[in-house]
Design a protein around this motif. Sequence first.
Motif, short mmCIF file in Angstrom:
data_model
loop_
_atom_site.label_atom_id
_atom_site.label_comp_id
_atom_site.label_asym_id
_atom_site.label_seq_id
_atom_site.Cartn_x
_atom_site.Cartn_y
_atom_site.Cartn_z
N GLU A 91 0.82 -1.21 0.00
CA GLU A 91 0.00 0.00 0.00
C GLU A 91 0.85 1.26 0.00
O GLU A 91 0.54 2.24 -0.68
N MET A 92 1.96 1.25 0.76
CA MET A 92 2.85 2.40 0.83
C MET A 92 4.27 1.90 1.11
O MET A 92 4.73 1.90 2.25
N PRO A 93 5.00 1.44 0.05
CA PRO A 93 6.36 0.93 0.26
C PRO A 93 7.28 2.00 0.82
O PRO A 93 7.19 3.18 0.46
N LEU A 94 8.17 1.57 1.69
CA LEU A 94 9.12 2.48 2.32
C LEU A 94 10.41 2.54 1.49
O LEU A 94 10.87 1.53 0.95
N ALA A 95 10.98 3.73 1.40
CA ALA A 95 12.22 3.92 0.65
C ALA A 95 13.41 3.43 1.46
O ALA A 95 13.40 3.51 2.70
N PRO A 96 14.44 2.90 0.80
CA PRO A 96 15.64 2.48 1.53
C PRO A 96 16.28 3.66 2.26
O PRO A 96 16.25 4.80 1.79
N ALA A 97 16.85 3.37 3.41
CA ALA A 97 17.50 4.41 4.21
C ALA A 97 18.86 4.75 3.61
O ALA A 97 19.50 3.93 2.95
N ARG A 98 19.29 5.95 3.87
CA ARG A 98 20.61 6.40 3.43
C ARG A 98 21.51 6.56 4.64
O ARG A 98 21.04 6.88 5.75
N PRO A 99 22.81 6.33 4.46
CA PRO A 99 23.73 6.44 5.60
C PRO A 99 23.70 7.84 6.21
O PRO A 99 23.46 8.84 5.53
N GLY A 100 23.92 7.89 7.53
CA GLY A 100 23.99 9.16 8.22
C GLY A 100 25.26 9.92 7.86
O GLY A 100 26.10 9.48 7.08
N GLU A 101 25.39 11.04 8.47
CA GLU A 101 26.52 11.94 8.16
C GLU A 101 27.81 11.41 8.77
O GLU A 101 27.84 10.95 9.92
N MET A 102 28.87 11.44 7.99
CA MET A 102 30.20 11.12 8.50
C MET A 102 30.79 12.42 9.05
O MET A 102 31.01 13.38 8.31
N ARG A 103 31.03 12.46 10.34
CA ARG A 103 31.43 13.71 10.96
C ARG A 103 32.67 13.52 11.82
O ARG A 103 33.07 12.39 12.14
N SER A 104 33.28 14.63 12.19
CA SER A 104 34.42 14.63 13.10
C SER A 104 34.18 15.68 14.17
O SER A 104 33.61 16.74 13.90
N ASP A 105 34.61 15.39 15.38
CA ASP A 105 34.44 16.35 16.46
C ASP A 105 35.35 17.54 16.24
O ASP A 105 36.52 17.38 15.83
N PRO A 106 34.88 18.75 16.50
CA PRO A 106 35.74 19.93 16.35
C PRO A 106 36.86 19.90 17.38
O PRO A 106 36.67 19.44 18.52
#
Length: 502
Positions: A169-184
């Motif tokens: 009825e309402m297929p879900l889209a595949p998830a995308r990876p989160g942000e690759m970050r570095s601590d300041p």
Amino acid sequence: MISRANTVAFHGIDARPVEVQCSLVAGLPAFAIVGLPDKAVSEARERVRAAFASMSIALPAKRITVNLSPADLPKEGSHFDLPIALALLAAIGLIPPDAVAQTVALGELSLDGMLMPVTGALPAAMGAAATDRHLLCPKVSAAEAAWAGDALVIGAASLTEVVRHFTGEMPLAPARPGEMRSDPIRRDLRDIKGQEQAKRALEIAAAGRHHLLLVGPPGSGKSMLAARLPSILPPLTPAEALETAMIHSLCGLIDEGGINRSRPFREPHHTASMAAIVGGGRRAQPGEISLAHNGVLFLDELPEFNRAVLETLRQPLESGEVMIARANAHIRYPSRFMLVAAANPCKCGYLADAARACARAPGCGEDYLGRISGPMLDRFDLRIEVPPVAYTDLDLPAADEGSPEAAQRVAIAREIQTARYRDLPEVWLNADAEGAVLEQATALTDTSRQLLQRAAEQFGLSARGYHRVMRVARTIADLACCDQVERPHLAEALSFRLPLLS
């Protein structure tokens, strides 16, 4: 009819496949979960019942039995809620069983049918990829799980969305990876006045991942130096970041799905228990030494730690992993970290200052540092005394060089080591080299070897200490971009191995 769904049970950072079997048979209405569930799993039936009621789905008036197979594997955690609900939905015919069979699911259900975040989404995605299935998890955890790469990850916000997805009825889209970050970077070596030898030791330790012990009176800057170590360490490689994130995922330490490329810096208090440092507890969770994997473990006030806790660090320091043995499980966690420790020279802290030392000096120093065993002390590659800072040094302007310049030299030295050991799977940096690999990497000249042998005899170096001096000398040569380990490099390495408070 028996319907099936798939999920995982965590065994360290490994996700073991678990099949959720649901049976509906005639009899008095009941809902039973079997297969060694813990309290959280047993309570899933009430959460599932309430979630179904919020969707106006009535459970059939039959005997419902949910089996978690293999039955002899302990099942722990609330992430079994979603796969149990999927198996039950397939059993009553609301979703197609074939679609559920190709899915590995995990997620906690709230009473209104919403999916709550769970720990271990990234290892679960790796486990799903190993069985050629895709992962269904709460939407909040989907960005984290999508870093697995090889697995298709679908995130849902509620059980209603899950039903609509499986019915088409309402297929879900595949998830995308989160942000690759570095601590300041907020702390810089420029903040430290004086202590040039300690800064040099910090740079050498960072370049070769050598263990470092700082001994000095209160206020000399030991903790300040250690806190600035992350500012000169290179970021995690993609492979290291994924490996570290899998451990942090088990403890719920990944924020908003993003993977951090900054190296871990863990600093437990000296009152921490053995289970907190090494790992263990009811669910054999990873400890600080595993959470510091590929990073730094800083132990301030080292002699104040429990002696038994310190002794448990000896084996992980050598092997780069820890085995947590329990009556029903043996769980292995990676723990390849750099150990940095700080200690006062004695209980009062002023052993070298005759005007301020206590009446028990110098015996108090021997007693205090004697809390650190010889085998443990022998595992520190660099051991230096940090003298008190002169008042005149505090008025000096900031140093010309800071963390960016030191970080650049460390990065170059690590690139040299990566190229040197590229064909050796178990050797990454100089701290990992041993045996023939170490001999070939250092290739000491006759005069340099004679210097090392004389120093070993004079200061009573153990075989471990002898080889650690060679590793440090190799790192010093790499910082100088020298192919050959020369006498000055070896002499500097020996200066960091001399007995403390001599």
